[in-house]
Design a protein around this motif. Structure first.
Motif, PDB file in Angstrom:
ATOM      1  N   ARG A 180      -0.689  -1.968  -4.801  1.00  0.00           N
ATOM      2  CA  ARG A 180      -0.676  -1.678  -6.233  1.00  0.00           C
ATOM      3  C   ARG A 180      -0.206  -2.898  -7.020  1.00  0.00           C
ATOM      4  NH1 ARG A 180       3.737   1.270  -8.735  1.00  0.00           N
ATOM      5  NH2 ARG A 180       5.622   0.268  -8.095  1.00  0.00           N
ATOM      6  N   ASP A 181      -0.216  -2.762  -8.329  1.00  0.00           N
ATOM      7  CA  ASP A 181       0.269  -3.837  -9.195  1.00  0.00           C
ATOM      8  C   ASP A 181       1.792  -3.842  -9.140  1.00  0.00           C
ATOM      9  OD1 ASP A 181       1.045  -5.536 -11.282  1.00  0.00           O
ATOM     10  OD2 ASP A 181      -0.642  -4.937 -12.532  1.00  0.00           O
ATOM     11  N   GLY A 182       2.349  -4.900  -8.600  1.00  0.00           N
ATOM     12  CA  GLY A 182       3.794  -5.017  -8.453  1.00  0.00           C
ATOM     13  C   GLY A 182       4.441  -5.905  -9.498  1.00  0.00           C
ATOM     14  N   THR A 183       3.737  -6.187 -10.580  1.00  0.00           N
ATOM     15  CA  THR A 183       4.238  -7.107 -11.608  1.00  0.00           C
ATOM     16  C   THR A 183       5.583  -6.655 -12.177  1.00  0.00           C
ATOM     17  OG1 THR A 183       1.986  -7.772 -12.188  1.00  0.00           O
ATOM     18  CG2 THR A 183       3.714  -8.234 -13.801  1.00  0.00           C
ATOM     19  N   MET A 184       5.682  -5.389 -12.569  1.00  0.00           N
ATOM     20  CA  MET A 184       6.936  -4.918 -13.187  1.00  0.00           C
ATOM     21  C   MET A 184       8.101  -5.003 -12.211  1.00  0.00           C
ATOM     22  SD  MET A 184       5.696  -1.789 -15.670  1.00  0.00           S
ATOM     23  CE  MET A 184       7.327  -1.123 -15.717  1.00  0.00           C
ATOM     24  N   LEU A 185       7.899  -4.589 -10.960  1.00  0.00           N
ATOM     25  CA  LEU A 185       8.975  -4.675  -9.966  1.00  0.00           C
ATOM     26  C   LEU A 185       9.357  -6.122  -9.708  1.00  0.00           C
ATOM     27  CD1 LEU A 185       8.180  -2.032  -7.208  1.00  0.00           C
ATOM     28  CD2 LEU A 185      10.283  -2.251  -8.526  1.00  0.00           C
ATOM     29  N   PHE A 186       8.351  -6.973  -9.546  1.00  0.00           N
ATOM     30  CA  PHE A 186       8.624  -8.385  -9.276  1.00  0.00           C
ATOM     31  C   PHE A 186       9.429  -9.000 -10.413  1.00  0.00           C
ATOM     32  CE2 PHE A 186       7.849 -12.904  -9.362  1.00  0.00           C
ATOM     33  CZ  PHE A 186       8.049 -13.260  -8.038  1.00  0.00           C
TER      34      PHE A 186
ATOM     35  N   ASP B 296       1.004  -3.857   8.073  1.00  0.00           N
ATOM     36  CA  ASP B 296       0.142  -4.824   8.759  1.00  0.00           C
ATOM     37  C   ASP B 296      -1.117  -5.184   7.963  1.00  0.00           C
ATOM     38  OD1 ASP B 296      -1.034  -2.344   9.084  1.00  0.00           O
ATOM     39  OD2 ASP B 296      -1.587  -2.670  11.176  1.00  0.00           O
ATOM     40  N   ASP B 297      -1.227  -4.663   6.756  1.00  0.00           N
ATOM     41  CA  ASP B 297      -2.325  -4.993   5.845  1.00  0.00           C
ATOM     42  C   ASP B 297      -1.835  -4.700   4.428  1.00  0.00           C
ATOM     43  OD1 ASP B 297      -4.741  -5.542   4.595  1.00  0.00           O
ATOM     44  OD2 ASP B 297      -5.654  -3.630   5.152  1.00  0.00           O
ATOM     45  N   CYS B 298      -1.204  -5.684   3.830  1.00  0.00           N
ATOM     46  CA  CYS B 298      -0.455  -5.452   2.603  1.00  0.00           C
ATOM     47  C   CYS B 298      -0.833  -6.462   1.514  1.00  0.00           C
ATOM     48  CB  CYS B 298       1.034  -5.559   2.940  1.00  0.00           C
ATOM     49  SG  CYS B 298       2.118  -5.106   1.612  1.00  0.00           S
ATOM     50  N   TRP B 299      -1.430  -5.932   0.433  1.00  0.00           N
ATOM     51  CA  TRP B 299      -1.750  -6.754  -0.724  1.00  0.00           C
ATOM     52  C   TRP B 299      -0.987  -6.205  -1.919  1.00  0.00           C
ATOM     53  CZ3 TRP B 299      -7.801  -7.453  -1.136  1.00  0.00           C
ATOM     54  CH2 TRP B 299      -8.281  -8.073   0.025  1.00  0.00           C
ATOM     55  N   THR B 300      -0.724  -7.063  -2.872  1.00  0.00           N
ATOM     56  CA  THR B 300      -0.151  -6.641  -4.145  1.00  0.00           C
ATOM     57  C   THR B 300      -0.702  -7.536  -5.246  1.00  0.00           C
ATOM     58  OG1 THR B 300       1.894  -6.024  -5.299  1.00  0.00           O
ATOM     59  CG2 THR B 300       1.927  -8.107  -4.103  1.00  0.00           C
ATOM     60  N   SER B 301      -0.645  -7.021  -6.451  1.00  0.00           N
ATOM     61  CA  SER B 301      -1.049  -7.796  -7.615  1.00  0.00           C
ATOM     62  C   SER B 301       0.205  -8.141  -8.409  1.00  0.00           C
ATOM     63  CB  SER B 301      -2.008  -6.978  -8.487  1.00  0.00           C
ATOM     64  OG  SER B 301      -2.238  -7.646  -9.703  1.00  0.00           O
ATOM     65  N   ILE B 302       0.326  -9.402  -8.770  1.00  0.00           N
ATOM     66  CA  ILE B 302       1.442  -9.855  -9.605  1.00  0.00           C
ATOM     67  C   ILE B 302       0.869 -10.793 -10.660  1.00  0.00           C
ATOM     68  CG2 ILE B 302       3.662 -11.066  -9.690  1.00  0.00           C
ATOM     69  CD1 ILE B 302       4.005 -10.297  -6.712  1.00  0.00           C
ATOM     70  N   ASN B 303       1.121 -10.455 -11.908  1.00  0.00           N
ATOM     71  CA  ASN B 303       0.660 -11.268 -13.042  1.00  0.00           C
ATOM     72  C   ASN B 303      -0.850 -11.517 -13.010  1.00  0.00           C
ATOM     73  OD1 ASN B 303       3.338 -11.457 -13.945  1.00  0.00           O
ATOM     74  ND2 ASN B 303       3.697 -13.277 -12.696  1.00  0.00           N
ATOM     75  N   GLY B 304      -1.618 -10.486 -12.636  1.00  0.00           N
ATOM     76  CA  GLY B 304      -3.064 -10.586 -12.667  1.00  0.00           C
ATOM     77  C   GLY B 304      -3.700 -11.266 -11.466  1.00  0.00           C
ATOM     78  N   LYS B 305      -2.901 -11.586 -10.463  1.00  0.00           N
ATOM     79  CA  LYS B 305      -3.431 -12.210  -9.249  1.00  0.00           C
ATOM     80  C   LYS B 305      -3.084 -11.317  -8.059  1.00  0.00           C
ATOM     81  CE  LYS B 305      -2.873 -16.848 -11.095  1.00  0.00           C
ATOM     82  NZ  LYS B 305      -2.168 -18.123 -10.941  1.00  0.00           N
ATOM     83  N   VAL B 306      -3.989 -11.272  -7.093  1.00  0.00           N
ATOM     84  CA  VAL B 306      -3.780 -10.454  -5.899  1.00  0.00           C
ATOM     85  C   VAL B 306      -3.399 -11.366  -4.735  1.00  0.00           C
ATOM     86  CG1 VAL B 306      -4.845  -8.865  -4.258  1.00  0.00           C
ATOM     87  CG2 VAL B 306      -5.381  -8.692  -6.702  1.00  0.00           C
ATOM     88  N   TYR B 307      -2.317 -10.983  -4.067  1.00  0.00           N
ATOM     89  CA  TYR B 307      -1.802 -11.750  -2.940  1.00  0.00           C
ATOM     90  C   TYR B 307      -1.793 -10.901  -1.680  1.00  0.00           C
ATOM     91  CZ  TYR B 307      -0.012 -14.825  -6.602  1.00  0.00           C
ATOM     92  OH  TYR B 307       0.104 -15.655  -7.681  1.00  0.00           O
ATOM     93  N   ASN B 308      -2.123 -11.508  -0.562  1.00  0.00           N
ATOM     94  CA  ASN B 308      -1.963 -10.885   0.736  1.00  0.00           C
ATOM     95  C   ASN B 308      -0.515 -11.149   1.157  1.00  0.00           C
ATOM     96  OD1 ASN B 308      -2.001  -9.972   3.381  1.00  0.00           O
ATOM     97  ND2 ASN B 308      -3.165 -11.722   4.151  1.00  0.00           N
ATOM     98  N   ILE B 309       0.347 -10.159   0.989  1.00  0.00           N
ATOM     99  CA  ILE B 309       1.771 -10.361   1.310  1.00  0.00           C
ATOM    100  C   ILE B 309       2.102  -9.927   2.733  1.00  0.00           C
ATOM    101  CG2 ILE B 309       2.576 -10.372  -1.068  1.00  0.00           C
ATOM    102  CD1 ILE B 309       3.463  -7.438  -0.681  1.00  0.00           C
ATOM    103  N   THR B 310       1.087  -9.595   3.533  1.00  0.00           N
ATOM    104  CA  THR B 310       1.311  -9.202   4.925  1.00  0.00           C
ATOM    105  C   THR B 310       2.172 -10.221   5.669  1.00  0.00           C
ATOM    106  OG1 THR B 310      -0.865  -8.138   4.882  1.00  0.00           O
ATOM    107  CG2 THR B 310       0.182  -8.415   7.038  1.00  0.00           C
ATOM    108  N   PRO B 311       1.859 -11.533   5.588  1.00  0.00           N
ATOM    109  CA  PRO B 311       2.685 -12.489   6.329  1.00  0.00           C
ATOM    110  C   PRO B 311       4.112 -12.601   5.785  1.00  0.00           C
ATOM    111  CG  PRO B 311       0.732 -13.571   5.397  1.00  0.00           C
ATOM    112  CD  PRO B 311       0.738 -12.158   4.918  1.00  0.00           C
ATOM    113  N   TYR B 312       4.323 -12.195   4.535  1.00  0.00           N
ATOM    114  CA  TYR B 312       5.633 -12.363   3.896  1.00  0.00           C
ATOM    115  C   TYR B 312       6.553 -11.154   4.071  1.00  0.00           C
ATOM    116  CZ  TYR B 312       9.163 -13.454   0.424  1.00  0.00           C
ATOM    117  OH  TYR B 312      10.357 -13.701  -0.205  1.00  0.00           O
TER     118      TYR B 312
END
Length: 137
Positions: free
Chosen positions: A108-114, A75-91
């Motif tokens: 955390r930084d999710g770039t490698m997983l993404f 219910d409160d979820c952020w991640t970083s992908i390619n140097g940008k931070v996104y609120n992925i809670t709605p997704y």
């Protein structure tokens, strides 16, 4: 003699098609009604940053690893992908791989997983209205 094109039987000398390790490891996830890619496309036209009104625009927001780690729940979820931070809670509930998979990058930084699973996807386009700011490690 060759089997007819309409035959459902395989020739006895044919081999099964190989599966990649990624396709064997993935489980099919049934998304809840209203959580299709088209539903997400309609929803993402709104501001999904999750920040209070009057928050600075994303180009002025810097997110540290310490701040990012605080946002690691469904219910409160952020991640970083390619140097940008996104609120992925709605997704989270729209993710085709399911909640469990997307939560691997929560806080955390999710770039490698993404990039491992979605290298062809434009994260900037898909999550444009979820952009919080820049990741500053």
């Amino acid at each position: 003699m060759f089997p007819s094109p309409n035959s459902n039987q395989r020739a006895s000398n044919s081999l099964p098609l190989p599966q990649s390790s990624a396709s064997r490891a993935r489980q099919k996830v049934v998304l809840q009604p209203g959580h299709s890619p088209l539903d997400w496309a309609n929803l993402k036209s709104k501001n999904l940053r999750g920040l209070p009104p009057g928050a600075p625009p994303p180009q002025f927001v810097k997110v540290t690893p310490k701040e990012l780690k605080l946002h690691n729940k469904v219910d409160d979820c952020w991640t970083s992908i390619n140097g940008k931070v996104y609120n992925i809670t709605p997704y989270v509930n729209f993710h085709p791989g399911g909640v469990k998979e997307i939560m691997k990058s929560a806080g955390r930084d999710g770039t490698m997983l993404f990039n491992k699973y979605h290298s062809w996807v434009s994260v900037d386009r898909m999550l444009s209205n979820c952009l919080i700011g820049r990741y500053e490690p």
